[in-house]
Write an enzyme that holds these catalytic residues in place. Structure first.
Site, PDB file in Angstrom:
ATOM      1  CE  LYS A 112      27.425   6.622 -15.722  1.00 46.50           C
ATOM      2  NZ  LYS A 112      26.273   7.365 -16.237  1.00 46.50           N
ATOM      3  CG  ASP A 124      38.882   7.843 -12.466  1.00 39.42           C
ATOM      4  OD1 ASP A 124      37.896   7.719 -13.226  1.00 39.42           O
ATOM      5  OD2 ASP A 124      38.884   8.599 -11.474  1.00 39.42           O
ATOM      6  CG  ASP A 251      28.457   8.094 -26.886  1.00 43.65           C
ATOM      7  OD1 ASP A 251      28.511   9.047 -27.689  1.00 43.65           O
ATOM      8  OD2 ASP A 251      28.752   8.195 -25.691  1.00 43.65           O
TER       9      ASP A 251
HETATM   10  P1  AMP Z   1      29.525   9.892 -21.227  1.00 42.61           P
HETATM   11  O1  AMP Z   1      29.816  11.333 -21.486  1.00 42.61           O
HETATM   12  O2  AMP Z   1      29.214   9.575 -19.785  1.00 42.61           O
HETATM   13  O3  AMP Z   1      28.550   9.303 -22.169  1.00 42.61           O
HETATM   14  O4  AMP Z   1      30.911   9.135 -21.479  1.00 42.61           O
HETATM   15  C1  AMP Z   1      31.547   9.101 -22.705  1.00 42.61           C
HETATM   16  C2  AMP Z   1      32.523   7.950 -22.725  1.00 42.61           C
HETATM   17  O5  AMP Z   1      33.577   8.175 -21.795  1.00 42.61           O
HETATM   18  C3  AMP Z   1      31.905   6.629 -22.371  1.00 42.61           C
HETATM   19  O6  AMP Z   1      32.452   5.655 -23.187  1.00 42.61           O
HETATM   20  C4  AMP Z   1      32.288   6.440 -20.924  1.00 42.61           C
HETATM   21  O7  AMP Z   1      32.346   5.073 -20.577  1.00 42.61           O
HETATM   22  C5  AMP Z   1      33.662   7.088 -20.875  1.00 42.61           C
HETATM   23  N1  AMP Z   1      33.982   7.621 -19.543  1.00 42.61           N
HETATM   24  C6  AMP Z   1      33.352   8.623 -18.901  1.00 42.61           C
HETATM   25  N2  AMP Z   1      33.922   8.850 -17.702  1.00 42.61           N
HETATM   26  C7  AMP Z   1      34.917   7.964 -17.563  1.00 42.61           C
HETATM   27  C8  AMP Z   1      35.900   7.685 -16.545  1.00 42.61           C
HETATM   28  N3  AMP Z   1      35.935   8.356 -15.401  1.00 42.61           N
HETATM   29  N4  AMP Z   1      36.780   6.698 -16.775  1.00 42.61           N
HETATM   30  C9  AMP Z   1      36.767   6.012 -17.930  1.00 42.61           C
HETATM   31  N5  AMP Z   1      35.897   6.219 -18.925  1.00 42.61           N
HETATM   32  C10 AMP Z   1      34.978   7.187 -18.760  1.00 42.61           C
HETATM   33 MG    MG Z   2      27.584   7.628 -22.339  1.00 42.42          MG
END
Ligand code: AMP
Ligand code: MG
Length: 485
Positions: A112, A124, A251
């Site tokens: 990750k 990013d 998700d």
């Molecule tokens: P999360 O809030 O961590 O569950 O993320 C929500 C979505 O945004 C997921 O699909 C993550 O893979 C994507 N995501 C979160 N941070 C980043 C980042 N820095 N770059 C690209 N995708 C991101």
């Molecule tokens: Mg997530």
């Protein structure tokens, strides 16, 4: 380094799914990787050579070195984020493969923060050292508490800065989970795939998590019931230790029943059901007391995405789904009540127990008592002079509780021994975690993180060292953490 010696035994069953579910994506190499935290115990469980990985694993866990056993993919999924449906997918997580462990389990090994993927949506693909160490500390603490969770095998700094509100040092966490299938994976299949895609995904999930259902008559309905049961049990466990996930988007809810995605999560100090930790959760959708309701809401989204598999007649399929979903709340409550009884040393069931428990929680809230420490004082029959413990209402409550304990068949010794095994001496409190992270991020001093991780490995040991970290008077808020870092 020969990968045979490391012990990789990787398979890639996920790539047997229809192509819409993933995209082959390599990690983006980083400049100067260094392994800053490594989980020896977990490595052993996975059948991996910890000594070799500790010496030479940085290149692997940074995604710079891909061994033949890896087939890196980014997984596609969708999700309701704070109630709004969005196409997502792993924007910064890359699955290296599924490791077959010596005990015969199959676990995903994922990086990750390993760079952009086709699902990055302008992000990013990177992550900061602080948030990745935080995921390591809290997910391992959850494991120590006996709560199903993804695990952390390593944190690797990248030697590259990332841009957030300020510049941060980049890092990657190596995450291990029994799978990364989510409610959102099914929503993705329902929204963007065909009925065959939904069926393929459900069959895959059943094969992976509920193999015994393969031959059942209505295996998809049985599968829904299993997911309901696992999530009801999981959220009850969160509530029992005062854990607030912070972003219960669909998700971030797994099919396996493991806790996943440690963003703005935290543990409650003083008992307040309205506690919210995420800075962007303005309406309190994911407040402590709301977690069971949100669990039910997410389960309904899961059931919706499986509808065509339940029955060819749509109305009948909806009826069946609703019947199953209606059990989520009561199932959750049963698990929670059972857990609360245990926390108070009650093994038998009596009608008045729920009232006894509710009365304690109300008193805790009125007196802003620390959730964890109140149970510790009950466990050790001690009075540390808190506002709660000085009140006459609490004395009266204690008299009722002790009377109730007398109706138990077990000896007082047995009762208190059991209470010790379910009431943690230590939890990863915000102040402890923040202090450890600050030393790590500001001064590259990882000793506090390592120490905290050690203390959290067996929170039911009740050692002297753990007692030193006891807290009694810390408010739960205001305290904010930020996701998307
Ligand atoms: P999360 O809030 O961590 O569950 O993320 C929500 C979505 O945004 C997921 O699909 C993550 O893979 C994507 N995501 C979160 N941070 C980043 C980042 N820095 N770059 C690209 N995708 C991101
Ligand atoms: Mg997530």
């Amino acid at each position: 380094m020969a990968h045979q010696q490391i012990g990789w035994k990787m398979e890639h069953t996920y790539t047997g799914l229809p192509g819409i579910f993933f995209t082959q994506t390599n990690p983006t190499p980083v400049q100067d990787p260094a392994l800053i935290l490594f989980n020896d115990v977990l490595a052993k469980e996975l059948g991996l050579n910890g000594e070799m990985l500790k010496e030479e694993g940085a290149q692997i866990f940074a995604g710079n070195q891909l061994v033949d056993e890896f087939y890196p993919i980014a997984q596609a999924y969708a999700g309701h984020q704070f109630g709004n449906f969005t196409m997502l997918g792993d924007g910064r997580a890359i699955l290296l493969g599924e490791q077959k462990t010596p005990s015969g389990e199959r676990v995903d090994i994922q990086l990750k923060g390993a760079g952009k993927t086709p699902y990055s949506r302008g992000g990013d693909g990177r992550a900061g050292v602080g948030p990745m160490l935080r995921e390591y500390i809290i997910s391992e603490a959850m494991h120590g508490l006996g709560i199903p969770t993804s695990r952390a095998l390593a944190v690797t700094s990248t030697g590259e800065p990332i841009i957030r509100e300020t510049m941060l040092d980049g890092a990657i966490v190596t995450r291990v989970a029994s799978s990364h299938l989510r409610v959102g994976t099914f929503q993705y299949a329902a929204a963007y795939g065909t009925e065959d895609d939904i069926r393929a995904l459900a069959d895959y999930a059943i094969h992976r998590h509920d193999l015994d259902l393969v031959a059942s008559e209505n295996k998809y309905m049985e599968f829904l019931k299993r997911v309901i049961d696992r999530q009801a049990s999981l959220i009850a466990k969160w509530q029992l230790v005062g854990f607030i996930h912070g972003v219960m988007n669909t998700d971030n809810m797994t099919i396996s029943g493991e806790t996943i995605d440690y963003g703005p999560c935290a543990f409650m100090n003083t008992f307040d059901p309205r506690t919210v930790f995420s800075s962007i959760d303005i309406q309190g959708r994911y407040a402590f007391a709301n977690q069971p309701n949100i669990g039910g809401w997410n389960i309904a989204r899961f059931a919706e995405s499986l509808l065509p598999l339940f029955h060819e007649d749509e109305d009948r399929a909806v009826e069946l789904a609703q019947e199953a979903i209606s059990h989520f709340g009561p199932t959750y409550y049963e698990y929670w009540l059972m857990g609360m009884r245990e926390k108070l040393g009650l093994m038998r069931k009596e009608d008045g127990d729920a009232k006894l428990i509710d009365d304690l929680l109300t008193l805790m809230e009125d007196h802003q008592a620390d959730y964890t420490t109140t149970f510790i004082d009950l466990t050790f029959d001690s009075n540390s002079g808190t506002s709660l413990e000085r009140s006459s209402a609490f004395s009266e409550w204690q008299t009722r509780w002790k009377k109730r304990l007398e109706t138990e068949e077990r000896s007082a010794e047995q009762i208190f021994a059991h209470m010790k095994s379910v009431n943690p001496a230590i939890i990863p409190r915000n102040d402890l975690v923040e202090e450890a992270l600050k030393a790590a991020v500001d001064h590259q001093d990882f000793s506090l993180v390592i120490r905290l991780n050690e203390l959290l490995q067996d929170p039911y040991a009740h050692t002297k060292a753990q007692a030193k970290y006891m807290r009694r008077d810390l408010p739960s808020g205001p305290y904010q953490t930020f996701c998307g870092t």
